[in-house]
Design an enzyme around this catalytic site. Structure first.
Site, short mmCIF file in Angstrom:
data_model
loop_
_atom_site.label_atom_id
_atom_site.label_comp_id
_atom_site.label_asym_id
_atom_site.label_seq_id
_atom_site.Cartn_x
_atom_site.Cartn_y
_atom_site.Cartn_z
N LYS A 32 -19.98 23.82 -4.67
CA LYS A 32 -18.61 23.77 -5.20
C LYS A 32 -17.66 24.53 -4.27
O LYS A 32 -18.06 25.48 -3.61
CB LYS A 32 -18.56 24.44 -6.58
N ARG A 63 -26.84 17.18 -16.52
CA ARG A 63 -27.45 16.00 -17.15
C ARG A 63 -28.94 15.91 -16.86
O ARG A 63 -29.69 15.31 -17.63
CB ARG A 63 -26.72 14.73 -16.72
#
Length: 487
Positions: A260, A338
Site C-alpha cells: 500500500k 477475502r
C-alpha cells in the site's frame, strides 16, 4: 467508562447539568415543580428557550437543587427518526464535555420505547473516551449519567450493548503492536471462560494441516503468530439451528508484496490497524449475546493475522488451494481479506452446518468510493434476510445499501490458471469481492457486510466522538433479535 444510573427523581440528585427536551406539548409538570414548569413553558413561548431541532439553551434557576438546565430542541416530534434522536443526545454529551461536566441527569424525552433506546444510545455512545497510552491523559470524561422513568430492562440491555461497542472501539484504537493476533486470542479465551463458551484456536501451521492454505499463505509473511479463533455460544440448546458469524481480523495490513502507499485518498497506512474491525465485531457480539442470554446458537469464526511483505510472503501469481477445494489465483496480495474469509466461511460450513452465515469485514476501498462513510455495503443470497438487515440498519443508524451480485460481475474474477482469482480490477471492486465470497458460501443463506467506510473515518455523527465508530455490533445484534423472535 461512563455509567448510566437509574434513580427515582433526577432533581433530587446534585449534578452539573439537567437535560430537558423542548418540543410542543411536552409535559414539564410531570417532572418539575409547578412554578419551574410554568416558567419553562413561558420561556419557550417567548422564544427564550429554542425548540428548533438540535438548538440548545442553557439556563439557571433559583432553586435549591437545580444548578443549570440544558434544553435540547426537538421540534416536529412526529417526524423525528430514531437516528435524529440519537444525534441530538450525542450533541448534548459532545457539548457538555466541552463544559467539563462530570455528571448530568435527564428523563425520557419520548414515550415510545424505540425512541427511548435511541436516546440512551446517543448519550452513552457519545460519552466514549479512548485512554491513549500517553504520559498525561487530559481527556474530559462524563462519569455519571443519572436517569429516571426509564424501564430498567431497556436501560440495562442498551447499556450492555454500548459498553461492548466501547470495547470494540478500544480494540480498534489500540496500536497493532499491542493488538496482535495473540492479544485477540487471549481476549476471546477470557470471554469464553467468563461466559462458559466453547473456545478453539489454531496456529497457521495447524490451519495449513486442516487445508486452509489461503489463510496460511496470508499469515506466513509475518513473524507475528497468526490465530484462527472460534467461539461457540449455545443460547438455545433445544434447537439444532446455528448462525455463523465470520469476521476479518487483519491486525495490520501493509498490502503484502502489493504494498500500500503511505497515504492515499482512501486511507493512511497507519490506519491499517483497523483492518481487524470485523473480528472485533464478532468477538464482542458473542460476548453481548452471552451477557443478554440471546436465545440463539451462534458460532464466531475469526481468522486473525497480519499481512506483511517478506521473503516468506505469498506473491502475485501464486495459486492457492482453499479449504473448499477450490483454487485461487492471487492477483493482488492486498486482496487478502477475502482469502482468509474464504477459508473461514468454508470452515464454518463444514464443521457447523449453519442455517445462516454472516461475514463482516473492512474489505474494499471501493466501498468507500461508492458509499462513503455513511452506508455499509450489503450483499447476500436471500432477499428476505437482506431486507431484514436493511431494516435493522435503519433502526440502529448503521444503515445499509444493497449491491447486486449479478452473474455478469463474476466474469471479472474468472481465472485461466485457477478456479477463481482474488481480484477483478477496480471496476465494481466491492461487488466482485462479494462475488468471490459467494463462491464459498455455497447454498447456505449468507449475508456479507463491507464496513470499509463505516468502521472508522466517520464524521458528523455526534455519538461517534473519535471517528472510530465500531460499526456492526449494534446492527447485527438488532438483526439477531429479529431472528430470535421467529425461533
Amino acid at each position: 467508562m461512563t455509567e448510566i444510573k437509574l434513580i427515582k427523581d433526577i432533581f433530587n440528585k446534585d449534578v452539573d447539568y439537567y437535560i430537558l427536551p423542548v418540543y410542543k406539548n411536552f409535559n414539564y409538570r410531570k417532572y418539575l415543580k409547578v412554578n419551574i414548569a410554568n416558567e419553562i413553558t413561558s420561556l419557550i413561548k417567548t422564544g427564550q428557550i429554542i425548540s428548533k431541532y438540535c438548538n440548545k439553551t442553557i439556563l439557571s434557576f433559583k432553586d435549591k437543587y437545580i444548578k443549570k438546565m440544558y434544553f435540547i430542541g426537538l421540534e416536529d416530534r412526529e417526524n423525528l427518526t430514531t437516528e435524529k434522536i440519537r444525534q441530538a443526545a450525542g450533541l448534548v454529551i459532545k457539548d457538555l464535555k466541552t463544559f467539563k461536566a462530570k455528571s448530568i441527569s435527564t428523563i425520557p424525552w419520548f414515550d415510545e420505547q424505540e425512541k427511548q433506546i435511541a436516546q440512551i444510545e446517543g448519550l452513552m455512545l457519545a460519552s466514549y473516551n479512548y485512554n491513549a497510552p500517553k504520559k498525561e491523559n487530559k481527556e474530559i470524561k462524563i462519569e455519571n449519567i443519572y436517569v429516571s422513568d426509564f424501564k430498567e430492562k431497556i436501560l440495562k440491555e442498551t447499556q450492555i450493548i454500548c459498553k461492548n461497542v466501547f470495547l470494540q472501539r478500544d480494540l480498534m484504537n489500540m496500536p497493532s503492536n499491542i493488538v496482535t493476533p495473540t492479544y485477540i486470542e487471549r481476549e476471546a479465551e477470557e470471554i469464553a471462560k467468563k461466559y462458559q463458551l466453547k473456545f478453539k484456536s489454531f496456529t497457521k501451521e495447524q490451519a495449513k494441516k486442516i487445508g486452509m492454505e489461503a489463510f496460511y499463505s496470508v499469515a506466513k509473511g509475518s513473524n507475528e503468530p497468526a490465530k484462527f479463533i472460534i467461539l461457540e455460544y449455545y443460547g438455545n440448546k433445544k434447537s439444532k439451528d446455528k448462525i455463523a458469524l465470520v469476521g476479518k481480523g487483519i491486525t495490520f495490513d501493509s498490502g503484502g508484496i502489493s504494498l500500500k502507499p503511505q497515504s492515499s485518498p482512501l486511507s493512511k497506512i497507519e490506519d491499517m490497524r483497523f483492518d481487524m474491525s470485523g473480528a472485533g465485531v464478532v468477538l464482542y457480539l458473542i460476548k453481548t449475546a452471552a451477557e443478554l442470554k440471546l436465545q440463539l446458537n451462534i458460532i464466531g469464526v475469526m481468522p486473525v493475522t497480519e499481512n506483511l511483505p517478506s521473503g516468506t510472503a505469498y506473491k502475485p501469481g501464486d495459486v492457492l488451494k482453499t479449504l473448499s477445494g477450490k483454487t485461487v489465483e492471487v492477483i493482488s496480495t492486498d486482496a487478502e481479506g477475502r482469502l482468509i474469509l474464504a477459508d473461514a466461511i468454508t470452515y464454518a460450513i463444514k464443521n457447523y452446518n449453519p442455517t445462516l452465515l454472516i461475514d463482516i469485514a473492512t474489505l474494499t476501498g471501493g466501498c468507500v468510493v461508492a458509499l462513503g462513510h455513511y452506508a455499509t455495503g450489503l450483499m447476500g443470497n436471500n432477499k428476505e434476510l437482506l431486507e431484514k438487515m436493511k431494516q435493522s440498519g435503519e433502526e440502529t443508524g448503521e444503515r445499509m445499501w444493497e449491491l447486486p451480485l449479478w452473474d455478469e460481475y463474476k466474469e471479472q474474477i474468472k481465472s485461466k490458471n485457477a478456479d477463481i482469482k482474488n481480484y477483478g480490477g477496480g471496476d465494481a471492486a466491492t461487488i466482485t469481492a462479494g462475488c468471490f465470497l459467494k463462491e464459498f458460501a455455497e447454498n447456505v443463506k449468507w449475508l456479507h457486510l463491507d464496513i470499509a467506510g463505516t468502521a472508522y473515518g466517520v464524521l458528523n455523527k455526534n455519538y461517534i466522538p473519535e471517528g472510530v465508530a465500531g460499526t456492526g455490533l449494534r446492527v447485527i445484534f438488532n438483526f439477531l433479535k429479529k431472528i430470535e423472535k421467529e425461533v
